[in-house]
Design a protein around this motif. Structure first.
Motif, mmCIF file in Angstrom:
data_model
loop_
_atom_site.group_PDB
_atom_site.id
_atom_site.type_symbol
_atom_site.label_atom_id
_atom_site.label_comp_id
_atom_site.label_asym_id
_atom_site.label_seq_id
_atom_site.Cartn_x
_atom_site.Cartn_y
_atom_site.Cartn_z
ATOM 1 N N GLY A 177 8.396 -10.086 2.614
ATOM 2 C CA GLY A 177 9.021 -10.073 1.304
ATOM 3 C C GLY A 177 8.818 -8.760 0.582
ATOM 4 N N THR A 178 9.488 -8.642 -0.555
ATOM 5 C CA THR A 178 9.433 -7.432 -1.375
ATOM 6 C C THR A 178 8.670 -7.729 -2.658
ATOM 7 N N ILE A 179 7.683 -6.907 -2.935
ATOM 8 C CA ILE A 179 6.810 -7.101 -4.090
ATOM 9 C C ILE A 179 7.035 -5.984 -5.105
ATOM 10 N N LEU A 180 7.280 -6.349 -6.360
ATOM 11 C CA LEU A 180 7.263 -5.370 -7.444
ATOM 12 C C LEU A 180 5.857 -5.335 -8.016
ATOM 13 N N VAL A 181 5.230 -4.177 -7.979
ATOM 14 C CA VAL A 181 3.867 -4.016 -8.468
ATOM 15 C C VAL A 181 3.896 -3.155 -9.724
ATOM 16 N N THR A 182 3.632 -3.764 -10.885
ATOM 17 C CA THR A 182 3.569 -2.988 -12.123
ATOM 18 C C THR A 182 2.189 -2.361 -12.234
ATOM 19 N N GLY A 183 2.117 -1.136 -12.756
ATOM 20 C CA GLY A 183 0.836 -0.434 -12.764
ATOM 21 C C GLY A 183 0.384 -0.119 -11.356
#
Length: 385
Positions: free
Chosen positions: A38-44
């Motif tokens: 899957g694709t993960i959006l990582v903020t910071g």
């Protein structure tokens, strides 16, 4: 049968064999084997915890989109943050990066529109306890308003799986030790930073009540320290460090004269504050395990997990351990207590072991050794000079 008829016959056979096989493969093979995890959006994602977590995600076959406003990380002008460039070097994999503030709703929405995002891991926040007491409005604006904007964009784009980077500060002054997830939260939070983490937790709980499709993991971790064993990435705070370990490391490498110990009259064995320190790699692995929990088809709503070692070390314990690891004398001076600090805090992390199949495996000696390896190789942090 002439050559043309043979060709047509051959193509027909391939069509009626390959298509059914492809269909049955989708039934038999796990999704991770078909398309990756899957694709993960990582903020910071370029920060201390973010960069180490991105590394572990890539090593576990996730695709990563990282965003950061560069408030607390180093990057050359118009370039990808140095921490993420080194993660790419260590993993041999690429990271999509956006220089975006989570309060920028328009830019956030564009990212969700361009990419097919499966999960969000939300680190982006101001994080210094002492600083939050001095500039509380800045912390409330960034941490709470920014998080709310992120959740709105997630909701509008149908992305409803998130791991939130929370903190043991939500427990306030401990009513009992070790602290379990059943400990009351929001009661007696001693600083604005801890309150922002508590408020964001409450926002996510309310979202889960309003929409039962949401899946939320709240990771309440204690005191992240250490660095990746390669020494290529580690903690590189902007300005004067607000946390103990990076301050000690900068004293050991000669960037600062001595460590100021805030209070030596606490009701602890040596009078200094006691904390549960957790190695950054153990912490990063905890986030990967949390994603597995989010993928559990029987899990919905929210759940909180402590990530810690279950053991407390005093400030003097850490100073002595670091001196041993580095071979350096760590000068220190006792000063008044710091507003917002508590005497002792350490975790009961047994729930994470049971439900996330996670446990911390690295002790204080390895934490100090890896921190020194990072700092001695990078005396000025990620800056080249």
């Amino acid at each position: 049968m002439d050559s043309i008829e043979k060709a047509i016959y051959g193509l027909a056979c391939l069509y009626y064999i390959i298509i059914p096989l492809g269909y049955f493969a989708t039934l038999w093979l796990p999704a991770s084997e078909m398309t990756g995890k899957g694709t993960i959006l990582v903020t910071g994602g370029a920060g201390y915890v973010g960069s180490h977590t991105v590394l572990e995600l890539l090593n576990n076959n996730y695709s990563v989109i990282a965003l950061d406003n560069l408030v607390n990380c180093y990057a050359e002008k118009n370039d990808k943050p140095e921490s993420l460039k080194r993660v790419e070097k260590l993993t041999g994999k690429q990271i999509i990066f956006y220089n975006v503030d989570i309060r920028d709703k328009t830019s956030l929405d564009k990212i969700f529109k361009v990419h097919s995002i499966d999960f969000v891991i939300h680190f982006a926040a101001l994080k210094a306890v002492g600083e939050s007491v001095q500039i509380p409005l800045t912390y409330y604006q960034n941490n709470i308003a920014g998080s709310s904007t992120l959740f709105e964009v997630m909701q509008s784009n149908g992305v409803k799986k998130i791991v939130f980077s929370s903190s043991a500060t939500v427990y306030g002054i401990p009513q009992f030790l070790p602290i379990t997830e059943e400990h009351p939260t929001g009661q007696g939070c001693t600083n604005p930073y801890g309150k922002t983490k508590y408020f964001v937790e409450e926002i996510l709980k309310d979202v889960c009540v309003s929409d039962h499709e949401w899946k939320v993991i709240l990771l309440r971790y204690f005191n992240p320290v250490g660095a990746h064993e390669s020494g290529e990435i580690g903690e590189d705070p902007s300005g004067i460090p607000n946390n103990l370990m990076p301050y000690i490391a900068q004293v050991a490498v000669g960037r600062r004269e001595k460590v100021y110990v805030f209070g030596n009259d606490y009701p602890t064995p040596d009078g200094t504050g006691v904390r549960d320190y957790i190695h950054i790699t153990d912490l990063a692995i905890g986030h990967v395990q949390a994603l597995t929990k989010l993928n559990d088809t029987t899990f919905f709503g929210w759940k909180a997990f402590n990530l810690g070692t279950g053991r407390g070390y005093s400030v003097l314990d850490v100073i002595n351990a670091f001196s041993k690891a580095s071979g350096k004398i760590i000068k220190h001076e006792f000063v008044n207590r710091r507003e917002g600090d508590v005497a002792a805090s350490f975790a009961d992390a047994s729930l994470a072991k049971i439900e996330l199949n996670w446990t911390a495996t690295r002790g204080i000696d390895e934490m100090c050794k890896d921190t020194w390896n990072w700092q001695s190789k990078n005396p000025n942090g990620f800056k080249k000079k």
